[in-house]
Design a protein around this motif. Structure first.
Motif, PDB file in Angstrom:
ATOM      1  N   ILE A 167       1.060  -8.268  51.195  1.00 47.83           N
ATOM      2  CA  ILE A 167       0.722  -6.865  50.928  1.00 47.83           C
ATOM      3  C   ILE A 167       1.602  -5.921  51.735  1.00 47.83           C
ATOM      4  N   GLY A 168       1.982  -6.324  52.936  1.00 49.41           N
ATOM      5  CA  GLY A 168       2.815  -5.474  53.777  1.00 49.41           C
ATOM      6  C   GLY A 168       4.181  -5.172  53.193  1.00 49.41           C
ATOM      7  N   GLN A 169       4.600  -5.956  52.191  1.00 42.06           N
ATOM      8  CA  GLN A 169       5.901  -5.729  51.565  1.00 42.06           C
ATOM      9  C   GLN A 169       5.827  -4.842  50.328  1.00 42.06           C
ATOM     10  N   LEU A 170       4.628  -4.425  49.950  1.00 41.09           N
ATOM     11  CA  LEU A 170       4.454  -3.623  48.739  1.00 41.09           C
ATOM     12  C   LEU A 170       4.707  -2.142  49.008  1.00 41.09           C
ATOM     13  N   SER A 171       5.110  -1.427  47.959  1.00 41.92           N
ATOM     14  CA  SER A 171       5.255   0.024  48.048  1.00 41.92           C
ATOM     15  C   SER A 171       3.880   0.672  48.151  1.00 41.92           C
ATOM     16  N   LYS A 172       3.873   1.947  48.493  1.00 42.59           N
ATOM     17  CA  LYS A 172       2.616   2.697  48.613  1.00 42.59           C
ATOM     18  C   LYS A 172       1.831   2.654  47.308  1.00 42.59           C
ATOM     19  N   GLY A 173       2.523   2.814  46.180  1.00 42.80           N
ATOM     20  CA  GLY A 173       1.846   2.814  44.888  1.00 42.80           C
ATOM     21  C   GLY A 173       1.180   1.491  44.583  1.00 42.80           C
ATOM     22  N   TYR A 174       1.864   0.380  44.878  1.00 43.05           N
ATOM     23  CA  TYR A 174       1.281  -0.932  44.602  1.00 43.05           C
ATOM     24  C   TYR A 174       0.202  -1.291  45.614  1.00 43.05           C
ATOM     25  N   ARG A 175       0.324  -0.807  46.822  1.00 36.25           N
ATOM     26  CA  ARG A 175      -0.777  -0.993  47.779  1.00 36.25           C
ATOM     27  C   ARG A 175      -2.037  -0.304  47.269  1.00 36.25           C
ATOM     28  N   GLN A 176      -1.842   0.880  46.678  1.00 31.99           N
ATOM     29  CA  GLN A 176      -2.987   1.588  46.119  1.00 31.99           C
ATOM     30  C   GLN A 176      -3.594   0.816  44.949  1.00 31.99           C
ATOM     31  N   ARG A 177      -2.742   0.178  44.158  1.00 34.84           N
ATOM     32  CA  ARG A 177      -3.232  -0.635  43.050  1.00 34.84           C
ATOM     33  C   ARG A 177      -4.031  -1.838  43.564  1.00 34.84           C
ATOM     34  N   VAL A 178      -3.554  -2.446  44.642  1.00 35.33           N
ATOM     35  CA  VAL A 178      -4.299  -3.561  45.232  1.00 35.33           C
ATOM     36  C   VAL A 178      -5.643  -3.065  45.770  1.00 35.33           C
ATOM     37  N   GLY A 179      -5.644  -1.836  46.335  1.00 33.95           N
ATOM     38  CA  GLY A 179      -6.910  -1.242  46.779  1.00 33.95           C
ATOM     39  C   GLY A 179      -7.884  -1.069  45.626  1.00 33.95           C
ATOM     40  N   LEU A 180      -7.382  -0.646  44.484  1.00 35.85           N
ATOM     41  CA  LEU A 180      -8.230  -0.546  43.294  1.00 35.85           C
ATOM     42  C   LEU A 180      -8.701  -1.922  42.837  1.00 35.85           C
ATOM     43  N   ALA A 181      -7.814  -2.897  42.936  1.00 36.43           N
ATOM     44  CA  ALA A 181      -8.179  -4.253  42.522  1.00 36.43           C
ATOM     45  C   ALA A 181      -9.340  -4.789  43.355  1.00 36.43           C
ATOM     46  N   GLN A 182      -9.305  -4.549  44.687  1.00 42.81           N
ATOM     47  CA  GLN A 182     -10.416  -5.034  45.516  1.00 42.81           C
ATOM     48  C   GLN A 182     -11.725  -4.332  45.173  1.00 42.81           C
ATOM     49  N   ALA A 183     -11.635  -3.082  44.711  1.00 38.55           N
ATOM     50  CA  ALA A 183     -12.851  -2.367  44.309  1.00 38.55           C
ATOM     51  C   ALA A 183     -13.394  -2.883  42.987  1.00 38.55           C
ATOM     52  N   LEU A 184     -12.516  -3.479  42.164  1.00 35.73           N
ATOM     53  CA  LEU A 184     -12.889  -3.913  40.817  1.00 35.73           C
ATOM     54  C   LEU A 184     -13.209  -5.396  40.708  1.00 35.73           C
TER      55      LEU A 184
END
Length: 318
Positions: free
Chosen positions: A130-147
């Motif tokens: 995750i530390g290698q992801l861009s800000k946008g994809y980190r946000q997508r991963v944040g949405l994924a954990q919520a879903l």
């Protein structure tokens, strides 16, 4: 699906949320709008059982946030302003970790992770730390954990802060797609976020509800009369005198037009339900003035927001 009634939260002598009430229906995307420090995040934290209220009640998916907090947590997906990510974990291992914490049955974990990664467009990065992801994809991963546990309610606190324009558009589209089959509360202070994404708006200011409804209903509540925009050439005092003499006109303001001294932009406010366009056009032309433009003037979401938040501050300071 979400019912808030007379909810309050105090921090010592400071009141962050004061006796607010609103609801979000199943399948609805509700925009929770307000300036920084208005009480949005405090309300989100109460709804997600991070904070207890000082007074009032809140129910999520039918469960009370105080008396049935574990049931509330099972039925919500929460994306805080700073996503709870672990940089040294890969996207898949992180989602496996989250799924186990949220009590997802073992036999469902892999299928739910695959489905969630596909929906949030992070499948290609499943094995990436995750530390290698861009800000946008980190946000997508944040949405994924919520879903990942497929909750009926999503609570998103400032989900597009810090993203570039392309990323913002992508996240907005994803949120829009998530509505319909689940209830979404989207907390933000960014006006385009609300107008492009939400079905309903709740505006909070200084811990209190300043307005609630669709943009159209809020406009109807705030508008004291209809408004017209007219671009007219001619001597200002003479034009104003003519306009004020038209039945139904209650106020006139003006500002400089494109041609400076030869024309002005007039804002004509009329009584509610009164259409004076034909009369204005006929009168201006018959009096020999130049009519360059005449059209209704709609109230924008920005107008609504400024009117409600500014008037609240003025009223409190008075």
């Amino acid at each position: 699906m979400i019912e808030v009634s007379n909810l309050s939260k105090d921090y010592g002598n400071v009141t962050a949320v004061a006796d607010i009430s609103f609801r979000a229906d199943p399948g609805q995307i509700l925009g929770f709008l307000g300036p920084n420090g208005a009480g949005k995040t405090t309300t989100m934290r109460i709804l997600t059982c991070f904070l207890p209220p000082s007074g009032g009640t809140a129910r999520v998916a039918g469960y009370d946030v105080v008396e049935q907090s574990m049931e509330v947590r099972r039925n919500i997906g929460y994306l805080p302003e700073q996503p709870p990510l672990y940089d040294d974990m890969t996207v898949r291992s992180y989602l496996q970790f989250v799924a186990r914490i949220k009590g997802l049955a073992w036999e469902r974990i892999d299928s739910r992770i695959d489905e969630t990664m596909e929906r949030t467009a992070v499948t290609h990065y499943a094995g990436t730390p995750i530390g290698q992801l861009s800000k946008g994809y980190r946000q997508r991963v944040g949405l994924a954990q919520a879903l990942v546990h497929d909750p009926p309610v999503l609570i998103l606190d400032e989900p597009t802060v810090g993203l570039d324009p392309k990323q913002i558009i992508e996240i907005r589209q994803l949120i829009r797609e998530l509505g319909g089959d689940r209830t979404v509360i989207l907390s933000t202070h960014i006006l385009p976020e609300v107008s492009m994404t939400c079905d309903k708006i709740v505006i909070i200011n200084n811990g209190r509800i300043a307005g609630e409804g669709s943009p159209e209903s809020l406009m109807a509540q705030l508008r004291e009369g209809e408004a017209l925009r007219a671009l007219i050439g001619g001597e200002v005092q003479a034009v104003e005198a003519v306009l004020r003499g038209i039945d139904g006109v209650v106020d006139i303001t003006h500002e400089s037009g494109p041609d400076g001294d030869t024309e002005r932009v007039y804002t004509i406010t009329t009584k509610p339900g009164t259409d004076v366009r034909d009369t204005v056009a006929r009168t201006i032309v018959n009096r020999g003035f130049g009519l360059r433009e005449l059209r209704p003037l709609d109230m924008s979401l920005e107008d609504i927001y400024l009117r409600l938040t500014t008037e609240e501050v003025i009223a409190e300071d008075a």
